[in-house]
Every structure is written in C-alpha cells, then in structure tokens.
Write a protein that holds these residues in place. Structure first.
Motif, short mmCIF file in Angstrom:
data_model
loop_
_atom_site.label_atom_id
_atom_site.label_comp_id
_atom_site.label_asym_id
_atom_site.label_seq_id
_atom_site.Cartn_x
_atom_site.Cartn_y
_atom_site.Cartn_z
N PHE A 1 45.89 -21.86 62.79
CA PHE A 1 46.35 -21.17 63.99
C PHE A 1 45.69 -19.78 64.10
O PHE A 1 45.19 -19.41 65.16
CB PHE A 1 47.87 -21.01 63.96
N MET A 2 45.68 -19.04 63.01
CA MET A 2 45.13 -17.69 63.04
C MET A 2 43.63 -17.71 63.32
O MET A 2 43.13 -16.92 64.13
CB MET A 2 45.43 -16.96 61.73
N LYS A 3 42.91 -18.60 62.68
CA LYS A 3 41.46 -18.65 62.88
C LYS A 3 41.12 -19.08 64.30
O LYS A 3 40.30 -18.45 64.98
CB LYS A 3 40.84 -19.61 61.86
N GLU A 4 41.74 -20.15 64.77
CA GLU A 4 41.38 -20.70 66.08
C GLU A 4 41.89 -19.81 67.21
O GLU A 4 41.21 -19.66 68.24
CB GLU A 4 41.91 -22.13 66.20
N THR A 5 43.05 -19.22 67.05
CA THR A 5 43.59 -18.37 68.11
C THR A 5 42.85 -17.03 68.17
O THR A 5 42.73 -16.43 69.24
CB THR A 5 45.10 -18.15 67.95
N GLY A 6 42.33 -16.60 67.03
CA GLY A 6 41.47 -15.41 67.04
C GLY A 6 40.24 -15.62 67.89
O GLY A 6 39.85 -14.75 68.68
N ARG A 7 39.64 -16.81 67.76
CA ARG A 7 38.47 -17.13 68.59
C ARG A 7 38.88 -17.26 70.05
O ARG A 7 38.14 -16.87 70.96
CB ARG A 7 37.82 -18.42 68.08
N LYS A 8 40.08 -17.79 70.28
CA LYS A 8 40.59 -17.92 71.67
C LYS A 8 40.75 -16.55 72.31
O LYS A 8 40.33 -16.35 73.46
CB LYS A 8 41.93 -18.67 71.67
N GLU B 1 39.27 -13.78 71.57
CA GLU B 1 37.94 -13.20 71.80
C GLU B 1 37.30 -13.78 73.05
O GLU B 1 36.70 -13.06 73.86
CB GLU B 1 37.05 -13.47 70.58
N ALA B 2 37.48 -15.09 73.25
CA ALA B 2 36.91 -15.74 74.44
C ALA B 2 37.64 -15.32 75.71
O ALA B 2 37.02 -15.15 76.77
CB ALA B 2 36.97 -17.26 74.28
N LEU B 3 38.97 -15.14 75.62
CA LEU B 3 39.76 -14.82 76.80
C LEU B 3 39.71 -13.34 77.18
O LEU B 3 40.06 -12.98 78.31
CB LEU B 3 41.23 -15.23 76.59
N SER B 4 39.28 -12.48 76.26
CA SER B 4 39.29 -11.04 76.53
C SER B 4 38.58 -10.65 77.82
O SER B 4 39.07 -9.78 78.56
CB SER B 4 38.70 -10.27 75.34
N GLU C 1 39.59 -22.21 77.22
CA GLU C 1 40.60 -21.68 76.31
C GLU C 1 41.96 -21.48 76.99
O GLU C 1 42.97 -21.25 76.32
CB GLU C 1 40.13 -20.34 75.72
N LEU C 2 41.99 -21.55 78.31
CA LEU C 2 43.26 -21.43 79.03
C LEU C 2 44.15 -22.65 78.78
O LEU C 2 45.36 -22.58 78.96
CB LEU C 2 43.02 -21.27 80.54
N GLU C 3 43.54 -23.76 78.38
CA GLU C 3 44.27 -25.01 78.11
C GLU C 3 45.27 -25.30 79.23
O GLU C 3 46.47 -25.40 79.02
CB GLU C 3 44.97 -24.92 76.76
N PHE D 1 48.79 -18.65 76.04
CA PHE D 1 49.58 -17.54 75.53
C PHE D 1 49.97 -17.67 74.07
O PHE D 1 50.82 -16.91 73.59
CB PHE D 1 50.79 -17.32 76.44
N THR D 2 49.32 -18.59 73.34
CA THR D 2 49.42 -18.51 71.88
C THR D 2 48.85 -17.18 71.40
O THR D 2 49.15 -16.73 70.29
CB THR D 2 48.63 -19.65 71.21
N ILE D 3 48.06 -16.52 72.24
CA ILE D 3 47.48 -15.23 71.85
C ILE D 3 48.56 -14.17 71.64
O ILE D 3 48.33 -13.19 70.93
CB ILE D 3 46.44 -14.72 72.87
N LEU D 4 49.76 -14.35 72.21
CA LEU D 4 50.80 -13.32 72.08
C LEU D 4 51.26 -13.18 70.64
O LEU D 4 51.34 -12.07 70.10
CB LEU D 4 52.00 -13.65 72.99
N SER D 5 51.60 -14.30 69.99
CA SER D 5 52.02 -14.20 68.59
C SER D 5 50.84 -13.86 67.70
O SER D 5 50.99 -13.13 66.71
CB SER D 5 52.70 -15.50 68.13
#
Length: 508
Positions: free
Chosen positions: A124-131, A133-136, A160-162, A202-206
């Motif tokens: 989760f941490m690795k993949e959401t970190g990339r997410k 970065e892409a969504l920024s 990445e918006l899924e 919004f997995t980026i929130l946590s």
C-alpha cells in the motif's frame, strides 16, 4: 499603483491567497465578518480553555513551508509544529490499534495483530506513494477548461483516479481484515464521505499521514491561520475583522468589488471568494445573475456530511492519546445512516482530540481541553436538533466512557459548548451545515467542480474546499496557490513555483 485584491473571508484559503498576493506586491484587503481570523480553522476560546473550531490534523507540512518561503518567511518563526507519533489510536469493538509513522514498527504491529497483514501495508505504501506522485499535477494545477485535462502530465495521471473503484474497493487489494481496511479508510471523513462511495484515488489521504506525518502546532491548528494573518500584515496587507460582505458589486457579470454590511463599497481589480461556496452564491449574488449555480441547482448538488461537536473544558488532565477514533460496531451502517438515509445513528463513530496531552497552552495546568466530534447527516435531513441535541450529547458521552479510558467526564466539566449542524449553518454560514463542503464524487471533481477562476463571473476567483482541488487543509492551501498563479499569469507576472514532493526513504 499595484493592483488591489479584495478577499472575502479570512479562512485558511483566503489567508494563504492573501499572503501569496501580498508577497507578489499586490495590495490586499481581506474582509472577515467574524472578530477572529480562521473561519472553520479559528481558535475557539471558552473561559480559560482554547480549542480548534474545526481542523485538528495538520499534514503535508511541506506545503505550508513552501507558501511561507514564497512570502520570504520561515514557518518556524511563526508557529511551532510538533509531530505526533503515535499519530492516533483506533478503537474497534474488541481491539485497539495505535498507528505510527514508523514504517518498520507499523508493519510489525500489523503482522502481529492481523496475521501477516504487514505485507499489504508495505505494498500500500509503495504503490500509493507512486499514485500521489502521479496525481500531484492534478492537485496543483488549474482544472478550469477541458484543455487543462488533456495536458500530458494530467493524462498520465488519470488512470490513478481509479474512477470505477471506491476507496474501500482499492483498500481491499491490500488488506483482508475489515478493521485494517477501516484504519486506512476513515480519512474519507475528511471529505465528509463514505469509504464505499469515495473515489479510489483518495487512498492518498491515509498515505499522506503515514508518509509525511501529522503535526500539532502549539496553540492549536488555528495557529496556521494566525501565522498567515501575521505575515499578511507584515507585508502591508489589511485584514478587516468584524466586517462582513453583504453582496458582490457587479456590473453585468463583472465583479467590480464588494458591498459591505456597513453600507460602504470597496473597489477591486480582482475579488477572491473564500466563503462557503454554496452559501456565497446563494446569498452574496443578486438573483438572476447566475445560470450554472442558481439556488435551485445548488440545492441539487451532492454535499458532505455534517458534524456534531462537543468542546469540553475539564478540571482533570487525561494522560491519553492526542487523537482517538472510536468506530461504530457496524461502521458501514453508521456511514450509510449519515450519508444516504440521513438518520441520526444510535451507534455513532466518535473522534476525540485530547490536545492538552501535547500542548500545555490550551488549558490551565492539570486541566484538559477536550474536542469531541461525531459525523452526522447535514441539514438536508429532517433531524430536529433543538429536540435531539441533549439526547445525542448524552449518547456520545456514554459511548466515550464505555469504550475509552476517558472516564467520568461529566464530573469534571468546567466549561462546555455544543455545536450542531444547525449551528454550522447559522453561526458559520456553512450551506446546509455540510461541514466539508461539496461532495467529492467524480461528477464534482476537477473540471466538474466550481473553477478557481469562477466561470460565471469575471474578475472573480475561488479558494477553499468548494473549488478545485477540494476539501482538507493541504488541498485548500493548494487552491490558494492555484488561484494566485492564475491571477499572476493573467497579469503577465512570474508564477509561484510548484515543487516536487519531498523524497522519502523506505517506500520506494
């Protein structure tokens, strides 16, 4: 003569925009109807106790630091942010989970309590970190036109918006245990939404909390607003508290300034609106002007939930977690009652901020300033708070005493204030008491959200949770940077830089 910017509202979005524009040499005047700056991010003082009115989590601190640097200032000279670790304690029916930013410790804890779930946390941490970065680029740039949506960096981010998955769906890829899913899903409440409805992006929130930490400024999160206000004044800007705006001064569809409640008129080259979006468009614009956002159309939009607040000044200090979240036994039912059926739950989830354990400035020695929040339906519901308030207060306090170590609260109350959704609407001008503004359904995000350069009026700009990129302090601050850059570009001036995310170790 420098151009004059008038800003309606001294919430964090308006203050951030004012600070940036003043730093770029514009003449800034902010009109705030309340006597104190901050809006929902203001300090609430009751007797000898100080509370945050609304936001109590400060994350993505680097965004705040960047904005202060644009103003030629160092954040540390204006407020003292203290990182909280552990970040918060989560209380389920038969289990407690203390969340930490320490990745190794967090993984070990999850492995121990959830039978090897640590591997999912790591993914989760690795993949959401990339997410993130892409969504920024989406979160940091204008989304006013279709052409903004088809920029290469935005097109690259869109997957990445899924869009076809909810937050809960995405978290189910990483976690099997329901409690663990909720531990990374409850942040959808920052948007006032259900994890089963909130978009998967919004997995980026946590992730933001676990990667970049959670901070408490000494004096409260309200110190963010107080600090920006101080910088604005140092830069020559003016903040007129106790001075409400009655109407936008319009000539046709061009905003020429504002008409104040005292009968005076203030001219402006550009007007930035930081008031609650639907409230402002319903009350500050003469009927018949707007087409896309008429009162009738605004009423049909989707809005966040509201919150039931209890602020308690206690004559006892509780040496317990700074942040505690108590989950309803049936969390999904509780969320559906809040967002769908709009019923007052008999088993609410509850958030408790016990900031005095970190910050001695909020209460006299040996005492506590306790902030209690229960998400509840907004005022599209039929809940009669005049009749329900006392009974719901008792329910909330009973649950806290039953499920946490905050015992015998009623015996220690020195001062108290209760704020219901009616209070949010009538005392804080929050449309329908929807504390987190317009909902964040995909039909109300990016180009489909009210634009930073407001599409219905000229010389009119928006900041805050009701515009792009959305609710929550980090995104509200980004809305101010986007709007400031829009005005600077319009005037042919150099924009404010957008820096890449700070690099983190351990999550590559």
């Amino acid at each position: 003569m420098s151009k004059r910017i008038v800003i309606i509202g001294a919430g964090p979005g308006g203050l951030a925009a004012g600070m940036l524009m003043a730093a770029k040499g514009y003449k800034v005047d902010i009109y705030e109807k309340n006597e104190r700056v901050g809006g929902r991010n203001a300090a609430l003082k009751i007797g000898d106790f100080t509370f945050d009115t609304g936001p109590t989590f400060l994350s993505m601190l680097h965004i705040v630091e960047e904005l202060f640097e644009v103003a030629g200032r160092k954040l540390a000279d204006y407020m003292e942010p203290v990182e909280l670790d552990p970040m918060y304690e989560l209380i389920f029916e038969e289990q407690k989970l203390v969340m930490t930013r320490n990745a190794e410790e967090m993984k070990a804890k999850i492995d121990k309590d959830f039978e090897g779930g640590g591997e999912g946390y790591e993914r989760f941490m690795k993949e959401t970190g990339r997410k993130l970065e892409a969504l920024s680029p989406i979160l940091q740039t204008r989304m006013d036109k279709f052409s903004h949506m088809i920029q290469p960096k935005v097109l690259k981010a869109l997957p990445e918006l899924e869009v076809n998955k909810s937050l809960y769906d995405v978290l189910s890829r990483y976690f099997k245990d329901e409690r663990l899913k909720l531990a990374f899903a409850f942040q959808s409440k920052y948007l006032g939404m259900s994890p089963w409805e909130c978009p998967g992006a919004f997995t980026i929130l946590s992730y933001m909390e676990h990667a970049y930490g959670i901070y408490h400024p000494i004096g409260g999160v309200n110190q963010l607003s107080e600090s920006m206000a101080k910088v604005i004044r140092e830069l020559g800007g003016k903040i007129h508290t106790g001075t409400g705006v009655k109407k936008l001064w319009l000539e046709g569809r061009t905003v020429k300034g504002v008409d104040l409640e005292d009968g005076s008129r203030e001219a402006a080259d550009e007007v930035i609106i930081n008031g609650d979006f639907a409230h402002v468009m319903t009350n500050l614009v003469e009927p018949g002007i707007l087409k896309k956002y008429t009162p009738e159309k605004l009423e049909k939009k989707k809005y966040s939930c509201s919150t039931f607040m209890i602020y308690l000044g206690l004559d006892k200090k509780y040496d317990l977690s700074h942040h505690t979240i108590v989950f309803a036994k049936d969390y999904k039912k509780n969320v559906e009652e809040i967002t769908d059926s709009k019923l007052l739950s008999a088993d609410p989830s509850i958030y408790i901020q016990n900031a005095s354990v970190t910050d001695p400035t909020l209460a006299p020695e040996g005492k506590s300033a306790l902030y209690i929040l229960a998400p509840v339906p907004n005022n599209f519901s039929d809940i009669g708070w005049d009749n329900e308030q006392q009974e719901f207060r008792e329910l909330v306090l009973n649950i806290i005493e039953e499920k946490t170590e905050f015992k015998n609260l009623r015996e220690h109350i020195e001062v108290e204030k209760v704020l219901t959704p009616f209070g949010w609407e009538h005392d804080y001008s929050v449309y329908k008491g929807a504390t987190f503004n317009l909902g964040h359904q995909l039909t109300q995000m990016m180009i489909f959200r009210p634009h930073n350069e407001f599409e219905e009026l000229k010389q009119c700009w928006l900041v805050g949770g009701g515009t792009h990129p959305g609710s929550g302090l980090p995104t509200i601050l980004e809305s101010a940077r986007i709007t400031a850059n829009g005005i600077l570009k319009k005037d042919g001036n150099e924009g404010i830089p957008i820096l890449p995310l700070p690099q983190l170790e351990g999550f590559a």
